[in-house]
Design a protein around this motif. Structure first.
Motif, short mmCIF file in Angstrom:
data_model
loop_
_atom_site.label_atom_id
_atom_site.label_comp_id
_atom_site.label_asym_id
_atom_site.label_seq_id
_atom_site.Cartn_x
_atom_site.Cartn_y
_atom_site.Cartn_z
N SER A 41 33.28 7.04 28.56
CA SER A 41 32.28 6.24 29.27
C SER A 41 31.91 6.85 30.62
O SER A 41 30.74 6.85 31.02
CB SER A 41 32.78 4.80 29.47
N ALA A 42 32.90 7.39 31.33
CA ALA A 42 32.63 8.00 32.64
C ALA A 42 31.84 9.30 32.49
O ALA A 42 31.01 9.63 33.34
CB ALA A 42 33.94 8.26 33.38
N ILE A 43 32.10 10.02 31.41
CA ILE A 43 31.42 11.29 31.17
C ILE A 43 29.95 11.07 30.82
O ILE A 43 29.06 11.79 31.26
CB ILE A 43 32.12 12.08 30.04
N PHE A 44 29.70 10.02 30.03
CA PHE A 44 28.34 9.75 29.57
C PHE A 44 27.50 9.03 30.61
O PHE A 44 26.29 9.16 30.63
CB PHE A 44 28.38 8.93 28.27
N GLY A 45 28.13 8.24 31.47
CA GLY A 45 27.38 7.50 32.48
C GLY A 45 26.56 6.38 31.84
O GLY A 45 26.92 5.84 30.80
N ASP A 46 25.45 6.04 32.48
CA ASP A 46 24.59 4.96 31.98
C ASP A 46 23.67 5.47 30.88
O ASP A 46 22.80 6.30 31.12
CB ASP A 46 23.74 4.38 33.12
N ILE A 47 23.88 4.96 29.68
CA ILE A 47 23.05 5.32 28.54
C ILE A 47 22.28 4.08 28.11
O ILE A 47 22.88 3.03 27.88
CB ILE A 47 23.92 5.82 27.36
N ASN A 48 20.97 4.18 28.01
CA ASN A 48 20.16 3.00 27.73
C ASN A 48 19.56 2.94 26.33
O ASN A 48 19.19 1.87 25.87
CB ASN A 48 19.02 2.91 28.75
N THR A 49 19.45 4.07 25.65
CA THR A 49 18.84 4.05 24.32
C THR A 49 19.66 4.89 23.36
O THR A 49 20.44 5.75 23.76
CB THR A 49 17.41 4.62 24.35
N HIS A 50 19.44 4.64 22.08
CA HIS A 50 20.13 5.43 21.06
C HIS A 50 19.70 6.89 21.12
O HIS A 50 20.51 7.80 20.93
CB HIS A 50 19.86 4.86 19.67
N ASP A 51 18.41 7.12 21.38
CA ASP A 51 17.93 8.50 21.47
C ASP A 51 18.63 9.23 22.62
O ASP A 51 19.00 10.41 22.49
CB ASP A 51 16.42 8.53 21.70
N GLU A 52 18.81 8.53 23.72
CA GLU A 52 19.47 9.13 24.88
C GLU A 52 20.93 9.41 24.56
O GLU A 52 21.47 10.46 24.93
CB GLU A 52 19.36 8.18 26.08
N PHE A 53 21.58 8.49 23.86
CA PHE A 53 22.97 8.70 23.48
C PHE A 53 23.10 9.93 22.58
O PHE A 53 24.00 10.76 22.77
CB PHE A 53 23.53 7.48 22.75
N GLU A 54 22.22 10.05 21.61
CA GLU A 54 22.28 11.19 20.69
C GLU A 54 22.06 12.50 21.44
O GLU A 54 22.73 13.50 21.17
CB GLU A 54 21.27 11.01 19.57
N ARG A 55 21.11 12.48 22.36
CA ARG A 55 20.82 13.70 23.13
C ARG A 55 22.04 14.12 23.95
O ARG A 55 22.47 15.28 23.89
CB ARG A 55 19.63 13.48 24.06
N VAL A 56 22.63 13.17 24.68
CA VAL A 56 23.76 13.51 25.55
C VAL A 56 24.99 13.89 24.73
O VAL A 56 25.74 14.80 25.10
CB VAL A 56 24.10 12.32 26.49
N SER A 57 25.19 13.24 23.60
CA SER A 57 26.37 13.54 22.79
C SER A 57 26.32 14.94 22.19
O SER A 57 27.35 15.50 21.83
CB SER A 57 26.54 12.50 21.67
N GLU A 58 25.11 15.51 22.10
CA GLU A 58 25.00 16.89 21.62
C GLU A 58 25.07 17.89 22.77
O GLU A 58 25.22 19.09 22.54
CB GLU A 58 23.70 17.07 20.83
N GLU A 59 24.96 17.39 24.00
CA GLU A 59 25.07 18.26 25.17
C GLU A 59 26.50 18.31 25.70
O GLU A 59 26.79 19.04 26.65
CB GLU A 59 24.13 17.75 26.28
N LYS A 60 27.40 17.52 25.11
CA LYS A 60 28.82 17.51 25.47
C LYS A 60 29.65 17.99 24.29
O LYS A 60 29.23 17.88 23.13
CB LYS A 60 29.28 16.08 25.84
N ASN A 61 30.83 18.50 24.57
CA ASN A 61 31.71 18.93 23.49
C ASN A 61 32.49 17.72 22.97
O ASN A 61 33.66 17.54 23.28
CB ASN A 61 32.67 20.02 23.99
N VAL A 62 31.81 16.88 22.19
CA VAL A 62 32.47 15.69 21.67
C VAL A 62 33.35 16.00 20.46
O VAL A 62 34.16 15.16 20.05
CB VAL A 62 31.46 14.58 21.32
#
Length: 296
Positions: free
Chosen positions: A42-63
């Motif tokens: 949660s701290a790494i991702f910060g404030d996520i408001n949409t599913h599209d934003e979540f998908e984008r950020v999750s591919e920019e991190k080594n999840v």
């Protein structure tokens, strides 16, 4: 050993590569190695408001290292034995546009790059009919695993579920038992059910937190040319379903770019939205129609 890009060309995973990975991961000894775990990101991702934003950020991190136990200690850009395809070597790193992928291939040959969503879709237990529903399933699974609260995306998810449920419940009218249960209602809507289904399918494509009304419903525009009926029939369909409460319609002033004069203009556009359908909803309408019929 750190990888050398010169000796490791790669390409994205397509349906054939995903099918092969799914086949390999269905083997019990491999499925056992790929255990998922919860990780508080949660701290790494910060404030996520949409599913599209979540998908984008999750591919920019080594999840990958966050959710798979067998990958948690793997260093980025370091080669290790692939645990999907026997004999392959693998590494986790960014592709040419900065998205993290799981790369796997035979030594010195072309590798195949799997995104986190590509990989999650290859595991057993993925639910849903078709790619869209399955993608939603693994996205929700990833949100849960990473403990990421994505605010308004909850609204987006509920709206999508509402549209899916509405489409499903309308199909029940094809059942004679269901028609007998709501005879007055069925008589009113039977000729136009397919138009309402088309509107739901169309509206489902435009669910976006930027497009919702004061009642918190997703809104969308649709024209007769996008339906299978004439403009006059479309107008009558909308009027009938509005009267029954199946559909809401509101007129708004919107800006559009007029190519003829190369300028922005204002116009009135009708936006549609839907309540959640249910048998209770149908029962109330049926009782109302029966009551009105009795007073004629």
């Amino acid at each position: 050993m750190t990888i050398s890009r010169e000796f490791h060309p790669y390409r994205s995973a397509f349906i054939q590569e995903k099918t092969l990975a799914k086949k390999e991961l269905s083997k019990s000894e491999k499925d056992f190695k790929w255990k998922k775990r919860k990780y508080d990101a949660s701290a790494i991702f910060g404030d996520i408001n949409t599913h599209d934003e979540f998908e984008r950020v999750s591919e920019e991190k080594n999840v990958f290292s966050m959710v798979f136990t067998n990958l948690k200690d793997i260093k980025e850009e370091a080669l290790f034995p692939c645990e999907i395809f026997d004999g392959n070597e693998a590494w986790i790193g960014k592709d040419a546009i900065g998205k993290y992928k799981y790369f796997t291939g035979e030594p010195f040959n072309e590798a195949v790059a799997y995104s986190i969503f590509d990989l999650l879709l290859c595991f057993q237990g993925v639910q849903g009919k078709g790619y869209t529903q399955q993608r939603k399933f693994v996205r929700d699974e990833l949100i849960n695993l990473l403990n990421v609260f994505n605010g308004d995306a909850d609204w987006e998810q509920k709206e999508r579920e509402k549209y899916i449920e509405n489409i499903h419940i309308l199909t029940l009218f094809k059942n004679q038992e269901f028609q007998a249960k709501y005879p007055n209602l069925f008589k009113k809507i039977k000729s136009y059910l397919y138009v309402l289904e088309d509107m739901l399918i169309h509206g489902q494509k435009f669910i976006n937190i930027e497009k919702r009304n004061e009642k918190n419903n997703s809104i969308f525009s649709m024209y007769a040319s996008q339906s299978k009926v004439s403009p006059a029939s479309f107008s009558n369909v909308v009027k009938r379903f509005k009267e029954l409460g199946f559909l809401f319609a509101e007129e708004k002033r919107v800006t559009f770019f007029d190519k003829r004069i190369q300028s922005e203009c204002l116009t009135n556009t009708t936006f549609y939205s839907f309540p959640l359908y249910s048998e209770t909803f149908f029962k109330e309408i049926e009782e109302s129609l029966k009551h009105n019929k009795g007073h004629k």
